[in-house]
Write a protein that holds these residues in place. Sequence first.
Motif, short mmCIF file in Angstrom:
data_model
loop_
_atom_site.label_atom_id
_atom_site.label_comp_id
_atom_site.label_asym_id
_atom_site.label_seq_id
_atom_site.Cartn_x
_atom_site.Cartn_y
_atom_site.Cartn_z
N ASN A 38 22.97 57.84 37.80
CA ASN A 38 23.30 57.57 36.40
C ASN A 38 24.60 58.23 35.97
O ASN A 38 25.21 57.85 34.97
CB ASN A 38 22.16 58.03 35.49
CG ASN A 38 21.96 57.11 34.31
OD1 ASN A 38 21.74 55.91 34.48
ND2 ASN A 38 22.04 57.64 33.10
N VAL A 44 20.27 53.69 33.19
CA VAL A 44 19.34 53.81 32.07
C VAL A 44 20.00 54.66 30.99
O VAL A 44 20.97 55.38 31.25
CB VAL A 44 18.00 54.46 32.50
CG1 VAL A 44 17.29 53.62 33.54
CG2 VAL A 44 18.21 55.89 33.01
N THR A 48 16.89 59.06 28.03
CA THR A 48 15.55 58.85 28.59
C THR A 48 15.30 59.66 29.86
O THR A 48 14.16 59.79 30.30
CB THR A 48 15.31 57.36 28.92
OG1 THR A 48 16.19 56.95 30.00
CG2 THR A 48 15.56 56.49 27.71
N VAL A 52 11.75 60.76 32.30
CA VAL A 52 11.81 59.66 33.25
C VAL A 52 10.42 59.23 33.73
O VAL A 52 10.17 58.05 33.97
CB VAL A 52 12.73 60.02 34.44
CG1 VAL A 52 12.17 61.18 35.25
CG2 VAL A 52 12.99 58.81 35.31
N ARG A 55 9.00 57.29 30.51
CA ARG A 55 9.77 56.15 30.01
C ARG A 55 10.05 55.10 31.06
O ARG A 55 10.24 53.92 30.72
CB ARG A 55 11.09 56.65 29.41
CG ARG A 55 10.94 57.52 28.18
CD ARG A 55 10.50 56.69 26.97
NE ARG A 55 11.46 55.66 26.64
CZ ARG A 55 12.55 55.86 25.89
NH1 ARG A 55 12.78 57.08 25.41
NH2 ARG A 55 13.37 54.87 25.61
N HIS A 56 10.10 55.49 32.33
CA HIS A 56 10.47 54.52 33.37
C HIS A 56 9.41 54.38 34.46
O HIS A 56 9.02 53.25 34.80
CB HIS A 56 11.82 54.91 33.97
CG HIS A 56 12.93 54.92 32.97
ND1 HIS A 56 13.36 53.78 32.32
CD2 HIS A 56 13.67 55.94 32.47
CE1 HIS A 56 14.33 54.09 31.48
NE2 HIS A 56 14.54 55.40 31.56
N ASP A 59 5.98 53.55 32.74
CA ASP A 59 6.18 52.25 32.10
C ASP A 59 6.12 51.12 33.11
O ASP A 59 5.69 50.00 32.80
CB ASP A 59 7.52 52.24 31.37
CG ASP A 59 7.65 51.09 30.40
OD1 ASP A 59 6.81 50.99 29.48
OD2 ASP A 59 8.56 50.26 30.56
N SER A 60 6.53 51.42 34.35
CA SER A 60 6.43 50.44 35.43
C SER A 60 5.03 50.41 36.04
O SER A 60 4.42 49.35 36.21
CB SER A 60 7.45 50.79 36.53
OG SER A 60 8.77 50.79 36.04
N PHE A 85 13.27 49.08 37.86
CA PHE A 85 12.01 49.15 37.13
C PHE A 85 11.65 47.77 36.57
O PHE A 85 12.49 47.14 35.93
CB PHE A 85 12.11 50.18 36.00
CG PHE A 85 12.46 51.56 36.49
CD1 PHE A 85 11.54 52.30 37.22
CD2 PHE A 85 13.70 52.10 36.25
CE1 PHE A 85 11.86 53.57 37.70
CE2 PHE A 85 14.03 53.37 36.71
CZ PHE A 85 13.12 54.10 37.44
N ARG A 145 11.35 43.10 33.27
CA ARG A 145 11.34 44.09 32.18
C ARG A 145 12.55 43.86 31.29
O ARG A 145 13.68 44.14 31.67
CB ARG A 145 11.36 45.51 32.78
CG ARG A 145 11.19 46.64 31.78
CD ARG A 145 11.56 47.95 32.46
NE ARG A 145 11.09 49.12 31.73
CZ ARG A 145 11.61 50.33 31.87
NH1 ARG A 145 12.65 50.53 32.68
NH2 ARG A 145 11.12 51.35 31.20
#
Length: 227
Positions: A38, A44, A48, A52, A55-56, A59-60, A85, A145
């Motif tokens: 990143n 992302v 966030t 991680v 949020r990622h 979330d996945s 993701f 997503r």
Amino acid sequence: MTIETEAQAQAWLRDVVGADVAAMDRLARLAILLTEENERQNLVARGTLPHVWQRHILDSAQLLAVPRETVPDGSWLDLGTGAGFPGLAIAALQPSRPITLVDSRKLRTEWLARAAADLGLGNVTVVLSRVEDLPPQQHAVISARAFAPLDRLLQLSARFSTPETLWLLPKGAKAAHELAELPQGWRHMFHVEQSLTDSNAGVIAGRLLDTPTLKRHTGKHSKVPNP
């Protein structure tokens, strides 16, 4: 239930998805790789990264435990995968499942290939392509997503689906609205489940039973009555 901390997210992965030590190690390594990359390209939102897991990664991973659905075995197609993701996180949790990650941005796909290799995920295939240009091939699961509005997404990717294919589509706050606005002609068994990571977000899940006849070149639907 909304999961609000990194510790809660990791506990959920172990207790609900059954992530073992090896899977948790792969996900931890993915978080490190994501943070490092990143700095070179905007994978992302920077804000966030301290969250991680929630949020990622969670979330996945929540797609593996959507209420009212059983995720079938077989190949998984992740469209517009971006930073990986949900597809790369799913691959880290299920390293024996064939998973194809599709993105149209060269830098993203180069990173995805490097990350998959670093994590030892031989089950991952990374494809640099627009969805429109992909050859038709059916999959057991399709995810996307925040890739495209539901109607447009189905127009682009219904050809990868069978009536047994499970669609898992994190849609944020627009999930219920997009499903309600889906034009007549799409025969489906979709429903919306609340996201575990955001009380205002939803996941569209279910199966596409049939498609409307699409007019060539216009992208508009001809009218096909529901049965």
